[in-house]
Design an enzyme around this catalytic site. Structure first.
Site, PDB file in Angstrom:
ATOM      1  CG  LEU A  25      -1.950  -1.083   1.348  1.00 12.06           C
ATOM      2  CD1 LEU A  25      -2.559  -1.105   2.737  1.00 12.06           C
ATOM      3  CD2 LEU A  25      -3.034  -0.862   0.297  1.00 12.06           C
ATOM      4  N   GLY A  26       2.035   1.148   0.587  1.00 12.61           N
ATOM      5  CA  GLY A  26       2.895   2.331   0.663  1.00 12.61           C
ATOM      6  C   GLY A  26       4.212   1.961   1.303  1.00 12.61           C
ATOM      7  N   GLY A  28       6.947   3.111   4.187  1.00 12.30           N
ATOM      8  CA  GLY A  28       7.239   3.952   5.342  1.00 12.30           C
ATOM      9  C   GLY A  28       8.745   4.042   5.533  1.00 12.30           C
ATOM     10  CB  SER A  29      10.784   5.766   8.048  1.00 11.06           C
ATOM     11  OG  SER A  29       9.793   6.754   8.111  1.00 11.06           O
ATOM     12  CG  PHE A  30      11.584   2.283  10.249  1.00  9.58           C
ATOM     13  CD1 PHE A  30      12.860   2.803  10.291  1.00  9.58           C
ATOM     14  CD2 PHE A  30      10.570   2.923  10.915  1.00  9.58           C
ATOM     15  CE1 PHE A  30      13.115   3.946  10.989  1.00  9.58           C
ATOM     16  CE2 PHE A  30      10.822   4.070  11.623  1.00  9.58           C
ATOM     17  CZ  PHE A  30      12.098   4.593  11.662  1.00  9.58           C
ATOM     18  N   GLY A  31      10.068   0.272   6.234  1.00  7.65           N
ATOM     19  CA  GLY A  31       9.573  -0.906   5.529  1.00  7.65           C
ATOM     20  C   GLY A  31       8.243  -0.615   4.885  1.00  7.65           C
ATOM     21  CB  VAL A  33       2.037   0.165   4.763  1.00  7.61           C
ATOM     22  CG1 VAL A  33       0.667  -0.080   5.371  1.00  7.61           C
ATOM     23  CG2 VAL A  33       2.859   1.079   5.656  1.00  7.61           C
ATOM     24  CG  ASP A 142       4.690  14.306  10.622  1.00  8.34           C
ATOM     25  OD1 ASP A 142       4.770  15.363   9.955  1.00  8.34           O
ATOM     26  OD2 ASP A 142       5.138  13.221  10.217  1.00  8.34           O
TER      27      ASP A 142
HETATM   28  P1  ATP Z   1       6.934   8.364   6.689  1.00 10.23           P
HETATM   29  O1  ATP Z   1       7.743   8.542   7.925  1.00 10.23           O
HETATM   30  O2  ATP Z   1       7.717   8.340   5.420  1.00 10.23           O
HETATM   31  O3  ATP Z   1       5.712   9.229   6.649  1.00 10.23           O
HETATM   32  P2  ATP Z   1       5.907   6.090   7.946  1.00 10.23           P
HETATM   33  O4  ATP Z   1       6.953   5.107   8.308  1.00 10.23           O
HETATM   34  O5  ATP Z   1       5.475   7.001   8.993  1.00 10.23           O
HETATM   35  O6  ATP Z   1       6.383   6.888   6.709  1.00 10.23           O
HETATM   36  P3  ATP Z   1       3.179   5.740   7.241  1.00 10.23           P
HETATM   37  O7  ATP Z   1       3.060   7.180   6.861  1.00 10.23           O
HETATM   38  O8  ATP Z   1       2.430   5.295   8.435  1.00 10.23           O
HETATM   39  O9  ATP Z   1       4.692   5.302   7.387  1.00 10.23           O
HETATM   40  O10 ATP Z   1       2.781   4.791   6.001  1.00 10.23           O
HETATM   41  C1  ATP Z   1       3.368   4.953   4.732  1.00 10.23           C
HETATM   42  C2  ATP Z   1       2.264   4.966   3.658  1.00 10.23           C
HETATM   43  O11 ATP Z   1       1.587   3.683   3.620  1.00 10.23           O
HETATM   44  C3  ATP Z   1       1.159   5.976   3.919  1.00 10.23           C
HETATM   45  O12 ATP Z   1       1.496   7.260   3.460  1.00 10.23           O
HETATM   46  C4  ATP Z   1      -0.030   5.347   3.162  1.00 10.23           C
HETATM   47  O13 ATP Z   1       0.056   5.631   1.790  1.00 10.23           O
HETATM   48  C5  ATP Z   1       0.193   3.856   3.378  1.00 10.23           C
HETATM   49  N1  ATP Z   1      -0.565   3.428   4.565  1.00 10.23           N
HETATM   50  C6  ATP Z   1      -0.136   3.453   5.844  1.00 10.23           C
HETATM   51  N2  ATP Z   1      -1.075   2.998   6.695  1.00 10.23           N
HETATM   52  C7  ATP Z   1      -2.136   2.657   5.936  1.00 10.23           C
HETATM   53  C8  ATP Z   1      -3.451   2.134   6.233  1.00 10.23           C
HETATM   54  N3  ATP Z   1      -3.808   1.869   7.481  1.00 10.23           N
HETATM   55  N4  ATP Z   1      -4.304   1.911   5.213  1.00 10.23           N
HETATM   56  C9  ATP Z   1      -3.930   2.202   3.931  1.00 10.23           C
HETATM   57  N5  ATP Z   1      -2.713   2.697   3.583  1.00 10.23           N
HETATM   58  C10 ATP Z   1      -1.822   2.926   4.564  1.00 10.23           C
END
Ligand code: ATP
Ligand code: MG
Length: 367
Positions: A25-26, A28-31, A33, A142
């Site tokens: 789905l996306g 994140g910083s450590f892997g 989703v 944030d």
């Molecule tokens: P960053 O620090 O780069 O923002 P992160 O590690 O905080 O990344 P998230 O922002 O929580 O990670 O998730 C990364 C992406 O994955 C989100 O921007 C979104 O596109 C997708 N995502 C995360 N959680 C969900 C969810 N519950 N349902 C659908 N998509 C999701």
């Protein structure tokens, strides 16, 4: 290559028998989703896979732990729900509510500026989720449209609590965090701040972005951007209604003492317009109420908090969850009446909300 496919295989094995992993789905910083199916119910969840090695390397284990701890505490229709956490020696799997329609950011990019009514509805939902965080002593820090996700009915779900902090009465925060465009002037100036007011500033920026399809503070040069934010230099387009203009200018007040606070936002006529019934009354502080009641029964408050966060099952935590569920049921349909999305809580006894009915079914899945 072989190592990575072995790693992937062991991930899948780790999540079975309960989940079937699907598309990414996306990132994140450590892997990644990932989308996943909860086999028992056939419902979809999102699983954030946090690679322990990567987190350690970046010294960010604390960020992830904080996010998990905070998500575990918060239960609100406009905050992403955390269902369970599965830990292995290499990864941490955070099983969350799936927001099918992705980021509000993408939605704004696609549609451009929104009609006032639609923007207001997103804003009302965000504010109600945020108000709930603040009442439970959590500041997000944030907030931006990338961290506001949309479920299949286009309901806002606040996500990404990695930079959040738990406020302590009388303590002031001094961490520089969040994205520059959404960060409050006092955060950029590295001044001490109490917490909620920085989230309110970010919501002001989000409201502007929803209504105008652009950012109030933007510049290719970072020093210029910081100068604009610290000076509160931005322009409001003429097409905005007087109510929306008033709201934005009071939220983007450089002096945090003069900035609108949560009760003032709630009472503002522009916010009040078309406010859905379930958002019209702030959610009673159910968690605090339930905790107080358990303490009255003779249990230690600190131990209870620990038990709740660690999901320990003991007399106090069971009493707490029973009281909490009871309160939700009685709280004038706050979660029930107008939330159309079906929300199922896994691994913890809870209520199943379906459509306009609150169905009293206790579900125990997993551990
Ligand atoms: P960053 O620090 O780069 O923002 P992160 O590690 O905080 O990344 P998230 O922002 O929580 O990670 O998730 C990364 C992406 O994955 C989100 O921007 C979104 O596109 C997708 N995502 C995360 N959680 C969900 C969810 N519950 N349902 C659908 N998509 C999701
Ligand atoms: Mg994010």
């Amino acid at each position: 290559m072989e190592g990575s496919s072995r790693r992937k295989r062991s991930r899948v094995e780790m999540l079975s028998p309960n989940y079937k992993l699907g598309k990414t789905l996306g990132y994140g910083s450590f892997g990644e989703v990932k989308l996943a199916e909860h086999k028992l119910t056939g419902l979809h969840v999102a699983i954030k896979i946090l690679n322990r090695h990567e987190m350690k390397k970046q010294g960010m284990e604390e960020k992830a732990r904080r996010e998990i701890k905070i998500l575990k505490m918060l239960m609100h229709p406009h905050i992403i729900r955390l269902y369970e956490v599965i830990e292995t020696s290499s990864d941490i799997f955070v099983v969350m509510e799936y927001a099918k329609c992705g980021e509000l950011f993408e939605y704004i990019l696609e549609k451009g500026r929104l009609e006032e009514d639609e923007a207001r509805s997103f804003f009302q939902q965000t504010i109600s989720g945020l108000e709930f965080c603040h009442r439970n002593m959590v500041v997000h820090r944030d907030l931006k449209p990338e961290n506001l996700l949309l479920d299949s009915k286009h309901n806002v779900k606040i996500a990404d609590f990695g930079l959040s902090n738990i406020m302590q009465d009388g303590h002031f925060l001094k961490t520089n965090c969040g994205s520059y465009n959404y960060a409050a002037p006092e955060v950029l100036a590295r001044k001490l701040y109490a917490g909620p007011e920085v989230d309110i500033w970010s919501c002001g920026v989000i409201l502007y972005a929803l209504l105008c399809g652009s950012l109030p503070f933007d510049d290719e040069s970072i020093p210029n951007l910081l100068r604009k934010i610290k000076g509160g230099i931005y322009s409001i387009p003429r097409y905005l209604s007087p109510g929306a203009t008033d709201m934005i200018s009071k939220m983007l007040m450089v002096d945090p003492m003069r900035r609108m606070n949560m009760p003032e936002i709630r009472q503002h006529p522009w916010f009040q317009a078309h406010l859905p019934r379930y958002l019209a009354v702030p959610l009673p502080d159910t968690m605090q109420y339930a905790k107080k009641e358990v303490v009255k029964l003779g249990f230690d408050g600190k131990q209870l908090t620990e038990s709740i966060i660690c999901r320990m099952q003991n007399e106090a935590s069971v009493a707490y969850h029973l009281l909490l569920d009871h309160q939700f049921r009685d709280s004038n349909g706050y979660l029930g009446a107008e939330i159309q999305e079906t929300t199922v809580c896994l691994s913890f006894p809870c209520l199943l909300y379906r459509g306009k009915n609150v169905v009293d079914i206790l579900i125990y899945v997993g551990k």
